[in-house]
Every structure is written in structure tokens, then in C-alpha cells.
Design an enzyme around this catalytic site. Structure first.
Site, PDB file in Angstrom:
ATOM      1  N   SER A  12      69.114  -0.852 -20.052  1.00  0.00           N
ATOM      2  CA  SER A  12      68.443   0.400 -19.562  1.00  0.00           C
ATOM      3  C   SER A  12      67.064   0.293 -19.550  1.00  0.00           C
ATOM      4  O   SER A  12      66.351  -0.568 -20.201  1.00  0.00           O
ATOM      5  CB  SER A  12      68.755   1.297 -20.904  1.00  0.00           C
ATOM      6  N   TYR A  19      67.657   2.497 -30.064  1.00  0.00           N
ATOM      7  CA  TYR A  19      68.197   2.136 -28.892  1.00  0.00           C
ATOM      8  C   TYR A  19      67.279   1.238 -27.940  1.00  0.00           C
ATOM      9  O   TYR A  19      67.992   0.341 -27.479  1.00  0.00           O
ATOM     10  CB  TYR A  19      68.420   3.539 -28.196  1.00  0.00           C
TER      11      TYR A  19
END
Length: 314
Positions: free
Chosen positions: A161, A187
Site C-alpha cells: 500500500s 498499518y
């Protein structure tokens, strides 16, 4: 293809998975897609099945997996769409999955993940996002290494990501035992780990014909954002410069995964990071595009591999 060649393709941010795989014949190839029953996992699996592959949806929710498999069979006409249980946060589940796999594996798409969740720990005390997004997929890929090597020219797809730009892997405190937990930092480091895995796995496995690449699928509204309120999303946009987000459809979001899994242009190429269906350039300060230098650092990649082995008790 030389190590320094920057990969460009005819495809763009608006290309779909079906467009990317058009003309590619995957008949006789066996594929696993983790998280294949939701979000871009569905469209990744659909495109690969549409090209003739045998696709196994590795999912936590078997009912959702069966519904998705039936839908893919109906839309592609390919009846070789299978479902198997896999919970990446549960190492016993990962071990059961790898033990049950028989025969070669041509493509492994490490797609499943959890994003910006509240502080949660596995029974081992591991931070959930790192445990799921990295350790679970690390255990899966290494557990399937023999099957990948047996395929000849196998590819592993590591779905990362742009959020990897939020944090390197903080080796001194990966699991937030000393520092305050911050969902996006957790994350971010898990997504950096996905890129570092591609770097080190390619180095270790290239002699077996196995290459691994990482990618940023883009911003897609899916169940992945279930832990994120609109207020939090607005804050994240503002923190990134207030430039807004260009949302992709799930079919567009799956395109880069499918490209990395199937494109002839990536034959023998590994350890790279792709976005919008092309190899990414190095990130520049103030930009949300590109790949961080720390995510491609071979020393960090080797260190993460060793830490992962030790953590899992391999």
C-alpha cells in the site's frame, strides 16, 4: 531483462484486471488468492480464473468464499474455482493450509489484510496488523516454497500500500510494546514489510525460479476500511496535503495485482514495487506516490526475514 531496467507497460491507473490479463492463457496454472472473497481479491480471482487458471480462494469466511466461487464460476465459465479455510492471524490455520496443499503452485497472491484496526494482539502477543499482513503471509509463502519451486517460474504477489510511506519497520519495537499504539503507523510498517519481503524472497528464491513483487493497488472502497470512520479518512486526506483521493473501482484496483501475477514483461523480474500497472519511481518528499527507499533496502529486508523466522520459531 536487466536488473536496472525500469518496467513500464501499456496499462494505467484506469486499466482493469480483465484488460491487463487479456490475451494471457493460464490454462494448467494453479493460483491461490488470500482474501479472495472480498474487495479486490474477488476481482483478482475472477480475472485469473477468466484466463483459465485453477484458483483457490483462501478465506476466513467459508460461506462468503463459496458464494464468491459460485459467482466467479458463473461469470467466467471456469469451474476450477475452489475454496479453502485460512486465517492469517492464526499460525495453526496457516500451517494446516500449507500442509494440505498438494502439487505445484504457479501464482500466490498475498492479498488479504487488515487496515488501521484498534490495538489488538494475537494470542502470541503480536500486534494484529503486523501478524496478519506480514507474518501470516510470510508463514504461508515459506510454507508453500516447495510447491512454488516445483512450478518452474512461479510468482508471488505481495499486496502492499502507499501507506507504507507512513512508517518503516521499527525493528526496535515492532509490536508496540514500548511506544504508544497508532493504527496508521502499525498499518504502514506492515505494508513496508510486504515490500521488504519481496526484496529478500526474490534474492533467496530466484535460483528456484520464484520471483516476488510488491504493489500498491490504489484507493478502493472495500471492507478493508471497516475500522476507519469518514472523519478519520478526512483527517488522513488533510494530513497528506488535502489533495483528495482518486478512487478506483475494484476491477481497476485488482489490475496491478493481476499484472504482477501474469505479465510477460515481468518474466524473471522480482524485488520491485508497482503502482498503477507500472513500476513505481522513488517517493519524493510531500508526495503520496512512489516507493520509499527504506522499503527496498536490502539490509532491512534481510533483517526482517531473520526476525520473522525467529518470531515464528522456524
Amino acid at each position: 531483462m536487466t536488473e536496472t531496467t525500469h518496467i513500464t507497460t501499456p496499462f494505467t491507473a484506469t486499466s482493469t484486471a480483465a484488460e491487463v490479463v487479456d490475451g494471457v492463457d493460464l490454462t494448467g496454472r494453479r493460483v491461490i488468492v488470500t482474501g479472495g472473497a472480498s474487495g479486490i481479491g474477488v476481482e483478482t480471482a475472477r480475472a485469473l480464473a477468466g484466463a483459465g487458471a485453477e484458483v483457490t480462494l483462501a478465506v476466513r469466511d467459508l460461506d462468503a468464499g463459496e458464494r464468491t466461487a459460485n459467482d466467479i464460476i458463473a461469470t467466467t465459465g471456469n469451474k476450477q474455482v475452489l475454496v479453502a479455510p485460512l486465517d492469517l492471524a492464526d499460525q495453526a490455520s496457516v500451517a494446516s493450509f500449507t500442509a494440505a496443499w498438494d502439487g505445484p503452485l504457479h501464482i500466490l497472491v498475498n492479498n488479504a489484510g487488515v487496515m488501521a484496526s484498534p490495538e489488538t494482539r494475537t494470542p502470541e502477543g503480536w500486534e494484529l496488523q503486523f501478524a496478519t499482513n506480514h507474518l501470516g503471509h510470510f508463514a504461508l509463502a515459506t510454507g508453500l516454497h516447495r510447491a512454488l519451486a516445483a512450478a518452474g517460474g512461479a510468482r508471488v504477489v505481495s499486496v502492499s500500500s502507499g501507506a507504507h510511506l507512513r512508517s518503516p519497520v521499527v525493528f526496535e519495537d515492532i509490536h508496540f510494546r514500548e511506544r504508544a499504539y497508532e493504527p496508521w503507523a502499525a498499518y504502514g510498517q506492515s505494508k513496508t514489510a510486504n515490500v521488504l519481503f519481496a526484496v529478500e524472497a526474490t534474492k533467496r528464491w530466484a535460483s528456484d525460479g520464484v520471483t516476488v513483487n510488491a504493489l500498491m493497488p490504489g484507493s478502493i472502497r472495500t471492507n478493508l476500511q471497516r475500522h476507519i470512520s469518514q472523519e478519520e479518512l478526512d483527517r488522513a486526506i488533510a494530513a497528506a496535503g488535502g489533495t483528495g483521493i482518486t478512487w478506483k473501482t475494484p476491477e481497476q484496483g485488482a489490475a496491478t495485482s493481476v499484472l504482477v501475477a501474469t505479465s510477460p514483461l515481468l518474466e524473471g523480474v522480482g524485488g520491485r514495487y508497482f503502482e498503477d500497472c507500472n513500476e513505481a519511481v522513488q517517493n519524493q518528499p510531500g508526495s503520496r506516490k512512489g516507493v520509499a527507499a527504506y522499503a527496498l533496502d536490502p539490509e532491512a529486508a534481510a533483517r526482517l526475514w531473520q526476525v520473522s523466522v525467529e518470531t515464528l520459531g522456524r
